[in-house]
Design an enzyme around this catalytic site. Sequence first.
Site, PDB file in Angstrom:
ATOM      1  CE1 TYR A 157      25.469  50.798  50.405  1.00 31.30           C
ATOM      2  CE2 TYR A 157      24.043  49.449  49.025  1.00 31.30           C
ATOM      3  CZ  TYR A 157      24.637  49.710  50.247  1.00 31.30           C
ATOM      4  OH  TYR A 157      24.389  48.870  51.309  1.00 31.30           O
ATOM      5  NE  ARG A 189      23.501  56.131  56.487  1.00 35.33           N
ATOM      6  CZ  ARG A 189      24.130  55.041  56.125  1.00 35.33           C
ATOM      7  NH1 ARG A 189      23.563  54.177  55.323  1.00 35.33           N
ATOM      8  NH2 ARG A 189      25.356  54.805  56.538  1.00 35.33           N
ATOM      9  CE  LYS A 196      27.472  47.801  50.719  1.00 41.65           C
ATOM     10  NZ  LYS A 196      27.790  47.363  52.072  1.00 41.65           N
TER      11      LYS A 196
END
Length: 135
Positions: free
Chosen positions: A22, A57, A26
């Site tokens: 992740y 989530r 980014k």
Amino acid sequence: AKVPNLSIVTSIGADSGSNNFYLKCKGEIEDKISELDFKSLSIYRPGLLIGAREEKRLGESVGQLLQPWLIDPLLRGSANKYRSVKGIDLANSLMEYSGKQQGKKFYYFEDLIRSYRYLACLNFKSESSILLNLT
């Protein structure tokens, strides 16, 4: 670029060299966009965003409940930038800071909160006051 100013929201910890998928993605986005020729590039790096979401989530739902009360108070000094941020504070910061400074500028927790405090002190009769009144 024909578009002089760009603002993007990535994440605290964004780093193209990270082992975390992740944060690596980014960071790669930040790196690629930074190569483009913008008069002003504002990169917002919030911690966990707090607020209603359409997509549910489990991990984020638990984080939204726990982080503001149990984790954020422990994040002081240089760790302050990892605190959670209300989505409305991020939105106000985007309106306040985007395109105001030439070159590349990163915005973190303190900037997002400072913008909210500043806007809250003003008695706007504009879209800003509508956003502030949603909290």
